[in-house]
Design an enzyme around this catalytic site. Structure first.
Site, mmCIF file in Angstrom:
data_model
loop_
_atom_site.group_PDB
_atom_site.id
_atom_site.type_symbol
_atom_site.label_atom_id
_atom_site.label_comp_id
_atom_site.label_asym_id
_atom_site.label_seq_id
_atom_site.Cartn_x
_atom_site.Cartn_y
_atom_site.Cartn_z
ATOM 1 C CE1 TYR A 94 3.855 3.626 5.774
ATOM 2 C CE2 TYR A 94 3.155 5.914 5.497
ATOM 3 C CZ TYR A 94 3.220 4.603 5.029
ATOM 4 O OH TYR A 94 2.647 4.275 3.821
ATOM 5 N NE ARG A 138 2.413 14.856 4.759
ATOM 6 C CZ ARG A 138 2.003 14.668 3.514
ATOM 7 N NH1 ARG A 138 2.874 14.725 2.532
ATOM 8 N NH2 ARG A 138 0.749 14.420 3.243
ATOM 9 C CG HIS A 165 5.588 -3.743 3.147
ATOM 10 N ND1 HIS A 165 5.960 -2.830 2.187
ATOM 11 C CD2 HIS A 165 5.563 -4.943 2.542
ATOM 12 C CE1 HIS A 165 6.130 -3.463 1.043
ATOM 13 N NE2 HIS A 165 5.896 -4.752 1.226
ATOM 14 C CB ILE A 166 6.674 0.629 8.332
ATOM 15 C CG1 ILE A 166 8.165 0.821 8.047
ATOM 16 C CG2 ILE A 166 6.289 1.246 9.678
ATOM 17 C CD1 ILE A 166 8.557 2.258 7.735
ATOM 18 N NE ARG A 196 -1.300 2.139 0.909
ATOM 19 C CZ ARG A 196 -0.524 3.115 0.443
ATOM 20 N NH1 ARG A 196 0.704 2.849 0.023
ATOM 21 N NH2 ARG A 196 -0.951 4.373 0.413
ATOM 22 C CG HIS A 247 2.028 -1.682 -3.764
ATOM 23 N ND1 HIS A 247 1.922 -2.798 -2.973
ATOM 24 C CD2 HIS A 247 2.292 -0.652 -2.917
ATOM 25 C CE1 HIS A 247 2.090 -2.460 -1.699
ATOM 26 N NE2 HIS A 247 2.323 -1.154 -1.645
ATOM 27 N N PRO A 306 11.021 4.719 -2.315
ATOM 28 C CG PRO A 306 9.280 4.604 -3.844
ATOM 29 C CD PRO A 306 10.496 3.843 -3.366
ATOM 30 C CB ALA A 325 4.664 3.424 -3.875
ATOM 31 N NE ARG A 375 -1.608 1.842 4.685
ATOM 32 C CZ ARG A 375 -0.569 2.579 4.267
ATOM 33 N NH1 ARG A 375 0.651 2.051 4.289
ATOM 34 N NH2 ARG A 375 -0.745 3.814 3.839
#
Ligand code: CA2
Length: 148
Positions: free
Chosen positions: A23, A18, A105-106, A116, A85, A10, A82, A112
């Site tokens: 990212y 953004r 994961h990027i 996460r 998690h 997702p 997401a 973070r």
């Protein structure tokens, strides 16, 4: 030639639009292009997908299981977004199919927010990669080659 299946969960369709500090500035189309180069270097056929739907990701993992049983799968690189998690369903699908899967994961999720830090994917994955930016996709494809 075996297939490397790269699955994106997702909101990864928003890459490059953004949150560039987290990212980067590359779009998902850019990531697909770098995966194409990495797969060509390893002699893999690239199958690159993105869905915002948990059930679709589960279905694609089942499809990967059938490909693996037919000897046609190099492995799966999964950025579950997401759902990493939250998703027991993805955990069960990976375990249930027995596919060779790299969790990706990027960003460095461990640097973070606390929510996460837990992954339902990690216990079912062969390997975990985080924090290399989108270049991590190419590194993970090279990693799949090492697992053959
Ligand atoms: O670091 C990663 O690759 C993540 O899997 C990305 C997920 C996040 O929920 C995970 O904790 C870590 C989020 C993907 C959403 O990507 C966006 C990209 C640009 C703008 C907005 C969201």
């Amino acid at each position: 030639m075996k297939t490397a299946l790269i699955l994106n969960g997702p909101n990864l369709n928003l890459l490059g639009t953004r949150e560039p500090a987290v990212y980067g500035i590359q779009t998902l189309a850019d990531v697909q292009a770098l995966c194409q180069t990495a797969c060509a270097a390893q002699g893999f056929v690239l199958d690159f997908r993105q869905s915002n739907s948990e059930g679709t990701l589960v279905d694609w993992i089942h499809e990967a299981g059938r490909l693996q049983a037919a000897g046609q799968l190099a492995g799966v690189v999964l950025n579950a977004g997401a759902y990493t998690h939250t998703s027991v369903a993805l955990h069960d699908a990976i375990k249930g199919t027995g596919i060779s899967l790299i969790e990706l994961h990027i960003s460095n999720v461990h640097a973070r927010e606390a929510f996460r830090h837990h992954s339902f994917i990690s216990p079912a994955a062969k390997a975990v990669m985080a924090g290399f930016g989108v270049q991590g996709y190419a590194l993970a494809i090279a990693g799949l080659a090492g697992l053959q």
